[in-house]
Design a protein around this motif. Structure first.
Motif, PDB file in Angstrom:
ATOM      1  N   PRO A 154       0.820  -1.216   0.000  1.00  0.00           N
ATOM      2  CA  PRO A 154       0.000   0.000   0.000  1.00  0.00           C
ATOM      3  C   PRO A 154       0.852   1.263   0.000  1.00  0.00           C
ATOM      4  N   LYS A 159      -1.916   4.548   4.110  1.00  0.00           N
ATOM      5  CA  LYS A 159      -2.719   3.688   4.969  1.00  0.00           C
ATOM      6  C   LYS A 159      -2.934   4.367   6.314  1.00  0.00           C
ATOM      7  N   GLU A 191      -6.513   1.174   2.120  1.00  0.00           N
ATOM      8  CA  GLU A 191      -5.216   1.107   1.464  1.00  0.00           C
ATOM      9  C   GLU A 191      -5.371   1.492  -0.003  1.00  0.00           C
ATOM     10  N   ILE A 193      -8.807  -0.212  -1.369  1.00  0.00           N
ATOM     11  CA  ILE A 193      -9.255  -1.309  -0.520  1.00  0.00           C
ATOM     12  C   ILE A 193      -9.732  -0.732   0.804  1.00  0.00           C
ATOM     13  N   THR A 238     -11.049  -2.367   4.257  1.00  0.00           N
ATOM     14  CA  THR A 238     -11.065  -3.695   4.847  1.00  0.00           C
ATOM     15  C   THR A 238     -11.344  -3.637   6.342  1.00  0.00           C
ATOM     16  N   ARG A 291      -7.563  -7.529   1.549  1.00  0.00           N
ATOM     17  CA  ARG A 291      -6.196  -7.391   1.060  1.00  0.00           C
ATOM     18  C   ARG A 291      -5.877  -8.538   0.110  1.00  0.00           C
ATOM     19  N   ARG A 292      -5.129  -8.222  -0.934  1.00  0.00           N
ATOM     20  CA  ARG A 292      -4.800  -9.199  -1.964  1.00  0.00           C
ATOM     21  C   ARG A 292      -3.355  -9.645  -1.850  1.00  0.00           C
ATOM     22  N   ASP A 342      -0.816 -11.855   4.846  1.00  0.00           N
ATOM     23  CA  ASP A 342      -1.767 -11.161   3.978  1.00  0.00           C
ATOM     24  C   ASP A 342      -1.138 -10.813   2.632  1.00  0.00           C
ATOM     25  N   GLU A 355      -5.877 -11.762   2.113  1.00  0.00           N
ATOM     26  CA  GLU A 355      -6.656 -11.853   3.343  1.00  0.00           C
ATOM     27  C   GLU A 355      -7.682 -12.976   3.310  1.00  0.00           C
TER      28      GLU A 355
END
Length: 344
Positions: free
Chosen positions: A2, A5, A62, A74, A76, A107-108, A165, A170
């Motif tokens: 990211p 954040k 993020e 994102i 989350t 999160r990817r 993560d 995630e």
């Protein structure tokens, strides 16, 4: 990794999700993209902090590179099941993705990066090693990094979860990883952290149907001396459908014929048909995730979107059962605690 954040306090607003997307579509998307391009995050941070906090103060956001767009935003719940439904509703209200922006609430996994914390040495993710121990239900993971010795236990744990993560994403962590240990020393069976994704993905494939839908498993036991037969989606993890935050237990009484308290074959067919009837009435507002049968009662475990009238729809649909009493018990349960006894 990211780019920006943060999170901040909440402010009360009647429809904070709608207000967020109204702001985003009007000016937010362009101004945040401009801040990213100029690498001047101050203005974007402040505005996003405020807008996201109005939705819920425990959400995190993020920005990073997208999979199909230039950027991804994102929002989350950061592992907190109590807020996953809020994050998913934010995502479901998002505008269509375009060349500049796409959106996610989890999160990817991403490329190997270096984590940097103020006052601490850098943490190169690809220097981590892991232990991988699958069992019948999940994959247990231990994580070690050479710089752990210079960190407090709390920071080590935070870094461990960030590493997982980043490597797995995630959703995969929450769905398929069981126990997570932070290791002071590299284990004897250590492997490079980049071997973790194929290992967990392979485990997931073995426990998922060919079309990608969840498998179901049968369980058997006793309760108060009575035989219990249960069937449940596997694994029962709320992250798969985080918007289904409300548990509805439908208890269906049937006449006892068999000595073990289970329904005879014709009654079982009727119970299954009634189950299908209730499921059809829900449409897309909920899912049946498990049922258990014992001593003249079959309990259907539905999870529904608590912002919809799904519980009233189920209540109205239960009037057609001719063989006994049907009762509904509705409980907020975003973490799916009420079916935890069926997740083994």
């Amino acid at each position: 990794m990211p780019i920006f954040k943060r999170r901040r306090r909440n402010a009360v607003e009647a429809d904070p999700i709608g207000a967020f997307w109204s702001w985003w579509s009007g000016s937010g998307a362009a101004s945040v993209a401009d801040a990213v391009a100029r690498r001047e995050p101050t203005d974007a941070n402040a505005e996003l902090n405020e807008r996201v906090a109005r939705i819920h103060p425990d959400l995190e956001w993020e920005l990073g590179p997208g999979l199909h767009a230039q950027h991804v935003l994102i929002v989350t719940a950061a592992g907190n099941p109590e807020q996953r439904a809020v994050a998913r509703r934010w995502l479901r209200a998002a505008p269509p993705s375009d060349q500049t922006w796409e959106y996610a609430d989890l999160r990817r996994p991403g490329p190997a990066v270096t984590l940097q914390f103020e006052g601490l040495p850098p943490v190169a993710v690809d220097e981590s090693v892991v232990s991988i121990e699958p069992d019948s239900a999940s994959v247990h993971v231990g994580v070690h990094h050479p710089v752990f010795s210079s960190m407090s236990v709390d920071v080590q744990r935070r870094v461990t979860f960030l590493i997982l993560d980043l490597v797995l994403g995630e959703e995969m962590v929450e769905t398929w990883v069981g126990a997570i240990d932070t290791l002071d020393a590299a284990p004897v069976d250590a492997v490079p952290v980049m071997e973790l994704l194929p290992a967990v993905a392979g485990f997931a494939a073995e426990h998922t149907l060919e079309d990608g839908s969840p498998a179901w498993k049968m369980l058997e036991g006793t309760r108060d001396g009575q035989r219990v037969i249960a069937t449940a989606e596997y694994p029962l993890r709320s992250i798969r459908r985080p918007h289904l935050d409300t548990h509805v237990a439908v208890s269906i009484h049937y006449p006892l014929v068999r000595e073990d308290g289970l329904p005879e074959s014709e009654m079982l067919d009727e119970l299954r048909a009634f189950e299908d009837h209730l499921t059809d009435r829900l449409g897309g507002s909920g899912n049946l995730l498990a049922h258990e049968t014992s001593a003249g009662t079959r309990i259907l475990h539905f999870y529904i979107d608590g912002t919809t009238p799904a519980d009233a729809q189920l209540q109205a649909a239960t009037t057609g059962w001719p063989h006994g009493k049907v009762t509904l018990t509705t409980t907020p349960d975003p973490a799916w605690h009420n079916v935890a006894h069926l997740s083994g």
